[in-house]
Every structure is written in C-alpha cells, then in structure tokens.
Design a protein around this motif. Structure first.
Motif, PDB file in Angstrom:
ATOM      1  N   TRP A 160     -11.128 -10.408  14.997  1.00 47.63           N
ATOM      2  CA  TRP A 160     -11.515 -11.591  15.931  1.00 47.63           C
ATOM      3  C   TRP A 160     -11.747 -11.500  17.499  1.00 47.63           C
ATOM      4  CZ3 TRP A 160      -8.057 -13.823  19.621  1.00 47.63           C
ATOM      5  CH2 TRP A 160      -8.221 -15.160  20.253  1.00 47.63           C
ATOM      6  N   ARG A 161     -10.853 -10.648  17.925  1.00 47.19           N
ATOM      7  CA  ARG A 161     -11.053 -10.104  19.252  1.00 47.19           C
ATOM      8  C   ARG A 161     -12.479  -9.405  19.457  1.00 47.19           C
ATOM      9  NH1 ARG A 161      -7.150  -8.637  23.654  1.00 47.19           N
ATOM     10  NH2 ARG A 161      -8.956  -7.617  24.374  1.00 47.19           N
ATOM     11  N   SER A 162     -12.619  -8.594  18.461  1.00 49.48           N
ATOM     12  CA  SER A 162     -14.150  -7.864  18.689  1.00 49.48           C
ATOM     13  C   SER A 162     -15.392  -8.769  18.477  1.00 49.48           C
ATOM     14  CB  SER A 162     -14.052  -6.776  17.686  1.00 49.48           C
ATOM     15  OG  SER A 162     -14.193  -7.089  16.272  1.00 49.48           O
ATOM     16  N   ARG A 163     -15.225  -9.765  18.042  1.00 50.57           N
ATOM     17  CA  ARG A 163     -16.401 -10.873  17.525  1.00 50.57           C
ATOM     18  C   ARG A 163     -17.387 -10.245  16.862  1.00 50.57           C
ATOM     19  NH1 ARG A 163     -14.906 -11.524  23.244  1.00 50.57           N
ATOM     20  NH2 ARG A 163     -14.075 -13.556  23.613  1.00 50.57           N
ATOM     21  N   ALA A 164     -16.750  -9.154  15.898  1.00 53.50           N
ATOM     22  CA  ALA A 164     -17.870  -8.421  15.077  1.00 53.50           C
ATOM     23  C   ALA A 164     -18.128  -9.381  13.838  1.00 53.50           C
ATOM     24  CB  ALA A 164     -17.149  -7.254  14.429  1.00 53.50           C
ATOM     25  N   VAL A 165     -17.522 -10.499  13.462  1.00 51.30           N
ATOM     26  CA  VAL A 165     -17.737 -11.317  12.498  1.00 51.30           C
ATOM     27  C   VAL A 165     -17.484 -12.706  13.030  1.00 51.30           C
ATOM     28  CG1 VAL A 165     -17.102  -9.626  10.580  1.00 51.30           C
ATOM     29  CG2 VAL A 165     -15.343 -11.203  11.527  1.00 51.30           C
ATOM     30  N   PRO A 166     -18.007 -13.733  12.312  1.00 54.60           N
ATOM     31  CA  PRO A 166     -17.709 -15.090  12.779  1.00 54.60           C
ATOM     32  C   PRO A 166     -16.239 -15.279  12.711  1.00 54.60           C
ATOM     33  CG  PRO A 166     -19.372 -15.165  11.090  1.00 54.60           C
ATOM     34  CD  PRO A 166     -18.898 -13.647  11.112  1.00 54.60           C
ATOM     35  N   ALA A 167     -15.635 -16.151  13.782  1.00 50.68           N
ATOM     36  CA  ALA A 167     -14.172 -16.252  13.894  1.00 50.68           C
ATOM     37  C   ALA A 167     -13.557 -16.902  12.686  1.00 50.68           C
ATOM     38  CB  ALA A 167     -13.976 -17.215  15.114  1.00 50.68           C
ATOM     39  N   TRP A 168     -14.263 -17.691  11.789  1.00 49.77           N
ATOM     40  CA  TRP A 168     -13.577 -18.187  10.704  1.00 49.77           C
ATOM     41  C   TRP A 168     -13.005 -16.999   9.581  1.00 49.77           C
ATOM     42  CZ3 TRP A 168     -14.992 -17.791   5.388  1.00 49.77           C
ATOM     43  CH2 TRP A 168     -16.494 -17.497   5.425  1.00 49.77           C
ATOM     44  N   ILE A 169     -14.116 -15.994   9.680  1.00 47.16           N
ATOM     45  CA  ILE A 169     -13.609 -14.913   8.682  1.00 47.16           C
ATOM     46  C   ILE A 169     -12.620 -14.096   9.172  1.00 47.16           C
ATOM     47  CG2 ILE A 169     -14.605 -12.691   7.932  1.00 47.16           C
ATOM     48  CD1 ILE A 169     -17.315 -13.913   7.666  1.00 47.16           C
ATOM     49  N   ALA A 170     -12.658 -13.949  10.575  1.00 45.20           N
ATOM     50  CA  ALA A 170     -11.453 -13.019  10.921  1.00 45.20           C
ATOM     51  C   ALA A 170     -10.201 -13.724  10.740  1.00 45.20           C
ATOM     52  CB  ALA A 170     -11.685 -12.817  12.532  1.00 45.20           C
ATOM     53  N   TRP A 171     -10.023 -15.234  11.026  1.00 41.51           N
ATOM     54  CA  TRP A 171      -8.968 -16.095  10.848  1.00 41.51           C
ATOM     55  C   TRP A 171      -8.637 -16.050   9.375  1.00 41.51           C
ATOM     56  CZ3 TRP A 171      -5.323 -16.374  14.021  1.00 41.51           C
ATOM     57  CH2 TRP A 171      -5.490 -16.636  15.229  1.00 41.51           C
ATOM     58  N   ALA A 172      -9.472 -15.895   8.452  1.00 44.05           N
ATOM     59  CA  ALA A 172      -9.279 -15.876   6.909  1.00 44.05           C
ATOM     60  C   ALA A 172      -8.516 -14.526   6.455  1.00 44.05           C
ATOM     61  CB  ALA A 172     -10.559 -15.885   6.190  1.00 44.05           C
ATOM     62  N   LEU A 173      -9.050 -13.482   7.315  1.00 42.83           N
ATOM     63  CA  LEU A 173      -8.344 -12.303   7.063  1.00 42.83           C
ATOM     64  C   LEU A 173      -6.945 -12.086   7.581  1.00 42.83           C
ATOM     65  CD1 LEU A 173      -8.324  -9.607   5.559  1.00 42.83           C
ATOM     66  CD2 LEU A 173      -9.329  -8.585   7.776  1.00 42.83           C
ATOM     67  N   ALA A 174      -6.774 -12.674   8.813  1.00 42.28           N
ATOM     68  CA  ALA A 174      -5.566 -12.770   9.443  1.00 42.28           C
ATOM     69  C   ALA A 174      -4.601 -13.255   8.630  1.00 42.28           C
ATOM     70  CB  ALA A 174      -5.690 -13.115  10.811  1.00 42.28           C
ATOM     71  N   VAL A 175      -4.895 -14.597   8.150  1.00 41.92           N
ATOM     72  CA  VAL A 175      -3.758 -15.415   7.224  1.00 41.92           C
ATOM     73  C   VAL A 175      -3.975 -15.182   5.786  1.00 41.92           C
ATOM     74  CG1 VAL A 175      -3.983 -17.335   9.037  1.00 41.92           C
ATOM     75  CG2 VAL A 175      -5.499 -17.412   7.077  1.00 41.92           C
ATOM     76  N   SER A 176      -4.525 -14.382   5.289  1.00 37.20           N
ATOM     77  CA  SER A 176      -4.575 -14.191   3.935  1.00 37.20           C
ATOM     78  C   SER A 176      -3.244 -13.615   3.359  1.00 37.20           C
ATOM     79  CB  SER A 176      -5.848 -13.228   3.660  1.00 37.20           C
ATOM     80  OG  SER A 176      -5.749 -11.862   4.138  1.00 37.20           O
ATOM     81  N   GLN A 177      -2.846 -12.453   4.110  1.00 32.85           N
ATOM     82  CA  GLN A 177      -1.673 -11.967   3.716  1.00 32.85           C
ATOM     83  C   GLN A 177      -0.389 -13.040   3.832  1.00 32.85           C
ATOM     84  OE1 GLN A 177      -1.508  -9.368   1.175  1.00 32.85           O
ATOM     85  NE2 GLN A 177      -3.483 -10.215   1.055  1.00 32.85           N
TER      86      GLN A 177
ATOM     87  N   GLY B 103      -8.298 -14.101  -2.175  1.00 33.17           N
ATOM     88  CA  GLY B 103      -9.588 -14.314  -1.755  1.00 33.17           C
ATOM     89  C   GLY B 103     -10.086 -14.282  -0.599  1.00 33.17           C
ATOM     90  N   LEU B 104      -9.165 -14.729   0.353  1.00 36.05           N
ATOM     91  CA  LEU B 104      -9.490 -14.655   1.799  1.00 36.05           C
ATOM     92  C   LEU B 104      -9.522 -13.048   2.080  1.00 36.05           C
ATOM     93  CD1 LEU B 104      -7.172 -17.622   2.837  1.00 36.05           C
ATOM     94  CD2 LEU B 104      -9.706 -17.573   2.868  1.00 36.05           C
ATOM     95  N   THR B 105      -8.466 -12.395   1.536  1.00 34.30           N
ATOM     96  CA  THR B 105      -8.416 -11.072   1.896  1.00 34.30           C
ATOM     97  C   THR B 105      -9.751 -10.289   1.330  1.00 34.30           C
ATOM     98  OG1 THR B 105      -6.069 -10.804   1.492  1.00 34.30           O
ATOM     99  CG2 THR B 105      -7.303  -8.757   1.505  1.00 34.30           C
ATOM    100  N   ALA B 106     -10.220 -10.728   0.476  1.00 35.12           N
ATOM    101  CA  ALA B 106     -11.703  -9.919  -0.194  1.00 35.12           C
ATOM    102  C   ALA B 106     -12.810 -10.448   0.692  1.00 35.12           C
ATOM    103  CB  ALA B 106     -11.897 -10.420  -1.529  1.00 35.12           C
ATOM    104  N   VAL B 107     -12.739 -11.670   1.208  1.00 32.33           N
ATOM    105  CA  VAL B 107     -13.891 -12.203   1.919  1.00 32.33           C
ATOM    106  C   VAL B 107     -13.961 -11.568   3.400  1.00 32.33           C
ATOM    107  CG1 VAL B 107     -14.896 -14.244   3.283  1.00 32.33           C
ATOM    108  CG2 VAL B 107     -14.256 -14.216   0.955  1.00 32.33           C
ATOM    109  N   GLY B 108     -12.548 -11.293   3.781  1.00 32.26           N
ATOM    110  CA  GLY B 108     -12.818 -10.822   5.328  1.00 32.26           C
ATOM    111  C   GLY B 108     -12.995  -9.120   5.228  1.00 32.26           C
ATOM    112  N   PHE B 109     -12.326  -8.481   4.169  1.00 29.96           N
ATOM    113  CA  PHE B 109     -12.739  -7.066   4.136  1.00 29.96           C
ATOM    114  C   PHE B 109     -14.088  -6.620   3.754  1.00 29.96           C
ATOM    115  CE2 PHE B 109      -8.077  -5.767   3.362  1.00 29.96           C
ATOM    116  CZ  PHE B 109      -8.032  -5.345   4.599  1.00 29.96           C
ATOM    117  N   ALA B 110     -14.732  -7.727   2.835  1.00 29.74           N
ATOM    118  CA  ALA B 110     -16.166  -7.624   2.552  1.00 29.74           C
ATOM    119  C   ALA B 110     -16.973  -7.785   3.620  1.00 29.74           C
ATOM    120  CB  ALA B 110     -16.396  -8.426   1.365  1.00 29.74           C
ATOM    121  N   ALA B 111     -16.798  -8.476   4.517  1.00 33.19           N
ATOM    122  CA  ALA B 111     -17.665  -9.072   5.864  1.00 33.19           C
ATOM    123  C   ALA B 111     -17.468  -8.141   6.828  1.00 33.19           C
ATOM    124  CB  ALA B 111     -16.947 -10.413   6.390  1.00 33.19           C
ATOM    125  N   ALA B 112     -16.024  -7.381   6.907  1.00 33.01           N
ATOM    126  CA  ALA B 112     -16.029  -6.430   7.928  1.00 33.01           C
ATOM    127  C   ALA B 112     -16.529  -5.321   7.560  1.00 33.01           C
ATOM    128  CB  ALA B 112     -14.261  -6.191   7.967  1.00 33.01           C
TER     129      ALA B 112
END
Length: 143
Positions: A77-94, A114-123
């Motif tokens: 999220w801080r790096s803005r490398a991916v859309p914010a919703w993907i970063a937040w999805a990874l942050a709340v997934s676990q 599923g959120l973990t998989a999407v976040g890691f795949a996007a990253a």
C-alpha cells in the motif's frame, strides 16, 4: 523497511509450517497405506507434537505468517506498486484467516486465503514486470 520486516517474518513463518507438519504427514501417510500400525503412528505423531521444537515451529508459523503477511500488505500500500484494494486485501487476509480458524468458519477461511493468493499474485506480477530503475528509490530519497 516495511517490506524487509514483512519478509523477515513471513518467509520463516511459512517455512515453519512445513517443518512442523512434515513428520506427522509422513507418519499419517504410512498408517493410511497400511505400512505401519495406526496405534504406533498415533503414538509417534503425538510424541512429535509434544517436542519443544514442534511448539517453537508452531509459534514461528503463527506469528510469522499472520503478522508478516499483514505487514507486506501495508508495504504494498505504501509503495503504491499495486492498486490500494489489492494491498488492503493482502493486509487483512491473514487476520480474516485467524478469525475463521478461531470460529471454525471454513468459507471465511477460503476468503482469507483467497485474498492472500490475490495479493501475493499481484505483488509477484508487479515485481516480475518492473524495470530495474523502478525497483528502488533513487539514491538520497526516502519514502
């Protein structure tokens, strides 16, 4: 800095999962295939679980994958490398996974992982497609 901390926690956390469960998995498979007595397999598996090494690996796994994955989401999220919703999805997934494990809610666990998989795949996709000059901040500049 966040990414470094996240990786430092998450990687050992996920590795510890395999280290903790591998002996028990082998014993379970041997018993299921009829290659050892199920009573013996249970006794050995129970003894392995009671070892201090098993407890330590469980602790590293639980803390590392829960906290490390959330921190990696914050770093994305801080790096803005991916859309914010993907970063937040990874942050709340676990934390979602933790809630599902505590309540026995398997559909919620599917959402968490599923959120973990999407976040890691996007990253991963972002990292693979990133040019070398985009990878880090220029010298003398901080985030």
């Amino acid at each position: 800095m966040l990414a470094t901390i996240g990786v430092f926690l998450a990687v050992p956390g996920f590795i510890a999962l395999e280290g903790q469960g591998s002996t028990q998995n082998i014993i379970t498979v041997l018993a299921a295939q009829g290659k050892t007595d199920p009573g013996f397999a249970y006794t050995v598996s129970d003894a392995v679980q009671k070892l201090p090494q098993s407890g330590a690996l469980v602790g590293v796994f639980v803390f590392g994958h829960l906290i490390g994955t959330s921190i990696l989401g914050m770093a994305l999220w801080r790096s803005r490398a991916v859309p914010a919703w993907i970063a937040w999805a990874l942050a709340v997934s676990q934390p979602v996974h933790l809630l599902s494990a505590m309540t026995g809610n398997h559909p919620l666990d599917l959402i968490g992982w599923g959120l973990t998989a999407v976040g890691f795949a996007a990253a991963g996709l972002t990292l693979v497609t990133m040019r070398d000059d985009e990878f880090d901040l220029p010298p003398g500049r901080t985030a």
